[in-house]
Design an enzyme around this catalytic site. Structure first.
Site, mmCIF file in Angstrom:
data_model
loop_
_atom_site.group_PDB
_atom_site.id
_atom_site.type_symbol
_atom_site.label_atom_id
_atom_site.label_comp_id
_atom_site.label_asym_id
_atom_site.label_seq_id
_atom_site.Cartn_x
_atom_site.Cartn_y
_atom_site.Cartn_z
ATOM 1 C CG ASN A 7 -1.748 1.186 1.424
ATOM 2 O OD1 ASN A 7 -1.858 1.999 0.496
ATOM 3 N ND2 ASN A 7 -2.351 1.335 2.597
ATOM 4 C CE LYS A 9 -0.273 3.406 4.699
ATOM 5 N NZ LYS A 9 -0.287 3.537 6.146
ATOM 6 C CD GLU A 155 -3.672 -2.154 7.739
ATOM 7 O OE1 GLU A 155 -2.510 -2.314 7.383
ATOM 8 O OE2 GLU A 155 -4.370 -1.207 7.364
ATOM 9 N N GLY A 218 2.683 -1.052 4.328
ATOM 10 C CA GLY A 218 2.742 0.357 3.933
ATOM 11 C C GLY A 218 4.187 0.808 3.739
ATOM 12 N N GLY A 219 4.733 1.481 4.742
ATOM 13 C CA GLY A 219 6.069 2.103 4.667
ATOM 14 C C GLY A 219 7.145 1.222 4.048
HETATM 15 P P1 PGA Z 1 2.582 0.496 7.695
HETATM 16 O O1 PGA Z 1 1.143 0.709 7.034
HETATM 17 O O2 PGA Z 1 3.122 -0.801 7.141
HETATM 18 O O3 PGA Z 1 3.387 1.683 7.241
HETATM 19 O O4 PGA Z 1 2.400 0.434 9.164
HETATM 20 C C1 PGA Z 1 0.266 -0.363 6.862
HETATM 21 C C2 PGA Z 1 -1.042 0.155 6.320
HETATM 22 O O5 PGA Z 1 -1.499 1.216 6.758
HETATM 23 O O6 PGA Z 1 -1.674 -0.477 5.456
#
Ligand code: PGA
Length: 236
Positions: A7, A9, A155, A218-219
């Site tokens: 993801n 974002k 999540e 995400g990150g």
């Molecule tokens: P993160 O984000 O891996 O940066 O914690 C996960 C997400 O929000 O889908």
């Protein structure tokens, strides 16, 4: 086989995306299913045959007059196969309700796009998280005709982008709760993913959780060298 969904974002410039897509050509996974969810703008750049394409949201209604929104018909025409729906950032920052999320999931199912329904509790809701999860599941599942095609992404909101992750035992218990709740109330089995600070550093530990069917990342997914480590760990 794990489902690994990246993801992105609201990240990456067009030049960064071009570079990312080039590097992506070298990533292959024989044992896992890879899905990339870039910003809508960049969907046409992701054309590889070693992964599937997803989007991060869709409008709650069909193609037509709604300035600034993106419809299910539009993403479908770009070969999108998955759609992240009800991400906590959209629920909390953009005030998306369970009702709105249910409409989006229905549209996805009608158009043969797999909805990745995000659910999870805030830090202050941890002591009654089952209630939150039940509400988020029930509001969608009670109103769709083929819920077995929904993928759940659990999540915990306090784990997203913070580097904090629940213990393996906590994740396992919560995912089993989700699977059982869905089975008991809606008589279907759904894939359940974990998301929240998944990284190249903690995947060795996380992969030991038996009930995890995949990950929403995400990150870490923004850095392909780190994502590659995650994928390699899950290959074996
Ligand atoms: P993160 O984000 O891996 O940066 O914690 C996960 C997400 O929000 O889908």
């Amino acid at each position: 086989m794990k489902l690994i969904i990246s993801n992105h974002k609201m990240n990456l410039t067009v030049d960064q995306v071009k570079e990312y897509v080039e590097k992506l050509k070298t990533i292959n996974s024989s044992n896992n299913k890879l899905v990339f969810c870039p910003s809508y703008l960049y969907l046409p750049y992701f054309k590889g045959d070693n992964y599937s394409l997803g989007c991060q949201n869709v409008a709650d209604r069909h193609m037509g007059a709604l300035t600034g929104e993106i419809s299910i018909e539009q993403v479908k025409s770009l070969s999108v196969e998955y759609a992240i729906i009800g991400h906590s950032e959209r629920r909390n920052i953009l005030n998306e309700t369970n009702e709105l999320i249910q409409k989006k999931v229905t549209l996805c199912l009608e158009h043969d796009i797999t909805p990745v329904l995000c659910i999870g509790e805030k830090e202050e809701e941890m002591s009654y998280k089952e209630q939150i999860l039940e509400e988020e599941i029930k509001s969608v599942f009670s109103n769709v005709s083929n819920p077995e095609r929904i993928v759940i992404a659990y999540e915990p909101i306090w784990a997203i982008g913070t580097g904090k992750v629940p213990t393996n035992e906590e994740i396992n218990q919560t995912l089993l709760f989700i699977k059982n709740y869905i089975k008991d109330n809606f008589q279907v089995d759904c894939l359940t993913l974990y998301g929240g600070s998944v990284s190249d550093k903690n995947i060795i530990e996380l992969k030991e959780v038996p009930s995890i069917d995949g990950y929403l990342i995400g990150g870490t997914s923004l850095d392909l060298s780190k994502l590659k480590v995650v994928i390699q760990e899950l290959e074996g």
